[in-house]
Design a protein around this motif. Sequence first.
Motif, short mmCIF file in Angstrom:
data_model
loop_
_atom_site.label_atom_id
_atom_site.label_comp_id
_atom_site.label_asym_id
_atom_site.label_seq_id
_atom_site.Cartn_x
_atom_site.Cartn_y
_atom_site.Cartn_z
N SER A 83 -33.24 -37.80 19.81
CA SER A 83 -33.79 -37.36 18.43
C SER A 83 -32.80 -36.37 17.79
O SER A 83 -32.80 -36.19 16.64
N SER A 84 -31.73 -35.82 18.36
CA SER A 84 -30.66 -34.92 17.72
C SER A 84 -29.52 -35.81 17.77
O SER A 84 -28.98 -36.41 19.02
N ASP A 133 -28.29 -38.07 8.41
CA ASP A 133 -29.70 -37.79 9.07
C ASP A 133 -30.72 -38.55 8.33
O ASP A 133 -30.83 -38.97 7.07
N LYS A 192 -33.29 -42.88 15.88
CA LYS A 192 -34.19 -42.00 15.21
C LYS A 192 -35.05 -42.48 13.99
O LYS A 192 -34.53 -43.63 13.29
#
Lengths: 475, 475
Positions: free
Chosen positions: B2-3, B29, B74
């Motif tokens: 997720s990062s 992102d 993500k």
Amino acid sequence: MSSLPEKQTAVRWYPPAYDIRVEEAPVLDITDPDDAIVKVTLAGLCGSDLHVYRGSGLTKDHTIGHEFLGVVVKLGSNFGKQDQTRPALYATLKVGDKVVAPFTVNCGECHVCRLGYTGRCPNGLLFGSPALEGGQAQFIRVPKAGGTLYNLSDPSSFSLSLSSFTSSSPSGAGASSSLAEAISSISDSSLLLLSDILPTGVFAALQILNHPKVQPMLTGKPWPNALSRMTSHMPLPYTLAHPNPNDPQSQQGGGGKTLLREEDRVLNLAVVGLGPVGICAIVSLLDMLSKLGEDSSGEIGSGVKYRIVAIDPNSSRREKVKEIYDILPASCKSKGDFLVMDIDQAKQDVSESTSRIGCTGVLEIVGSPQALRLSYELVRPFGVVTSVGVHGAKEVPFKGVELYNKNVSFDFGRCPARAMFPMAVEVLVKYQNVFGPIGESTSLIDKIVPFKEAKQIYEDFDKGRVGKVLFDPWM
Amino acid sequence: MSSLPEKQTAVRWYPPAYDIRVEEAPVLDITDPDDAIVKVTLAGLCGSDLHVYRGSGLTKDHTIGHEFLGVVVKLGSNFGKQDQTRPALYATLKVGDKVVAPFTVNCGECHVCRLGYTGRCPNGLLFGSPALEGGQAQFIRVPKAGGTLYNLSDPSSFSLSLSSFTSSSPSGAGASSSLAEAISSISDSSLLLLSDILPTGVFAALQILNHPKVQPMLTGKPWPNALSRMTSHMPLPYTLAHPNPNDPQSQQGGGGKTLLREEDRVLNLAVVGLGPVGICAIVSLLDMLSKLGEDSSGEIGSGVKYRIVAIDPNSSRREKVKEIYDILPASCKSKGDFLVMDIDQAKQDVSESTSRIGCTGVLEIVGSPQALRLSYELVRPFGVVTSVGVHGAKEVPFKGVELYNKNVSFDFGRCPARAMFPMAVEVLVKYQNVFGPIGESTSLIDKIVPFKEAKQIYEDFDKGRVGKVLFDPWM
């Protein structure tokens, strides 16, 4: 009448331009066994005659005109023979029969004619061109007459289906007798419309409604599933392939697939150019749209709505179109809206009514770079422009990237009039109140005049001072 | 995961032209709840990247490339919700899923997407443009990901009919499991073809075979009777409406009507441009033609024959196409001939083989005025040119009168790739031996290289010194 007069009166065009002379000309006799000689009873003046009139590089004088109605006065030696390998008219056409011809000759026997593309028969010639003397004369020679002519005296030889006609016919009589009856009741000035402008209008409407890009609206299925070929084994695209109980507007298709919403199925159509051909296209379009939902599968068109915007800068043309729409039967008006506008109104209206997406289809019936450009500006991405206008020597007004970016489809070119006669006759019979009589404000024809007025009429027609005019060669 | 990392390596284009730099770039992102971030495992170099590379007026530097395959790393906050009013992927897509995207974003929810015209979604953006960073990077942000992405890890969520595939599948397993099995056996370099070139090839073939002007050959009925809409009530045109016992070649239709001869039903097709998209179009065309006669009515295509001329000035491209044709299954070759030629050979061959009439349809897969002009010269009157090439700022090379005189129909524009995925996946699964593996002379892909070679590869690709190349961002 087997012996022809030697001389006749004809309307002749002389190069380079604007030179119309009414003069004595020889009566052409049979030169080929497939020829017929027709005594002209009415000849039409058509917008495309102006391309010749204004001078398009032609250098040979000739009798002008490609719209005519008449009576057979002499037949070549190939007529009267029972040869079933040839078009039936070679066996059945008789001296004295009333006939109409498409604006081009077609043999009806070659590969191209067998395909139905009669407007581009390799043996074809355009009436009223340097290669073939035209119809604005007292007599005309018709080559390949058994393939070219349509016999109005013997409609039973024409296997016309009259599904629509008979349903609107008071008498329950059989199709061919009903047709004979119907045609005999139609004025010559209306029958003359078969030679060019009515089939061309039908052609434009037929092409738009049969184009693959229009099928999602007609079928309620997304593209490409809406296509009628190659995709019968296809699922709906992923984004549409899920039944949607939470969406009351979504229509459920076979296999619980979500189909298009009602709002997606509006056919937004524009007609650019409201001259006589534009009017024929509008009536044909409304007639075809009134039949939606009648196909055997029961699938095509059920649920479709339409919105037609008819466009012309000329206010008198717009007024005439409004009057004609008013006298059309209610059956033509039940599934949509019909609006008449000038160019600027239309641009704004189409943008607003389609949330700036544009028209599903545009019928371009003018034949100019300006009309083509307007059609491009009005059409939506993945839309269709059907252009039946006669275009000239100028480059078409599009950059490649513009056509790519809008995914535009085009259909250009001449109507295969002879192949369109079955549909055109049906429209003429069904809507004869629209296509005549002369004198009423809704008539497509302004007046019938003698040849001696031809020079002035061409000038008035060129200047837009008069609408469609017919010549009576014997007046 | 997720990062995301902050930095990545990307292939970036700088104005005005020919300036490719491999450099460190920020990893984008999630910026919208509908976004997905994909870790790119393979990125393709496409012919249309050269339009950007060579400079087409763009002034903003950006990461280039619109073909990519990868893994979801993500997802935005709109994923994982069971909302049946939205594309199913918003409910089903998971981090770790293997995905491919079409070359443009499409929401899958608007009017345009519901129609299936996903390539022109008003919310759409082209990957690798100033408006949206491209796929020649280690990570990419995919807007409207639930409408745009196709989940290769969960093909059962994709309601693909596999009529053709299963029939050629050894196992009698159900469609979705067969599909899962089939897709898992396909190399990533082949799956990448779904992003652009394979759907575009399918699109070109589908448009040609569904065009109304091609229907006389497919149905054996003359135009307009061959049309699938509006004409169910129509008789055959007069010149064809008579049974013809003396003509052994004539096919008898319903109501004793003479239909087309066998010789009339040859589909003469040309493919202009034998790059990777051209090859995809040819395989799709041959696959569709092999299905003729299989439609429910049993009418479409039975009796049709074809003759395809594949054209390219580049001899190595011609050789590759010949090799690919050789390895196609016999089922694709039974109904016609397939020939490969240079431009001059093709002009002469088409003229001679069609008695100077021309091609029924031409697939233009180059995107240049020269290719459009050649297509015009090859096509017959009442023929169709389907152009999927990306065209630039030049005017299209046609005079109005040329388009009128040949009755040309055109379909221009970008493939709605997302809507074409069902057919494209089927072709990929059915012909996977053609679409890979790398190294074989028949492979559509020459090689896979690291980003560090990008500057040289763009130069070689621009000069025609290398064919289709893929980048491995992690090599």
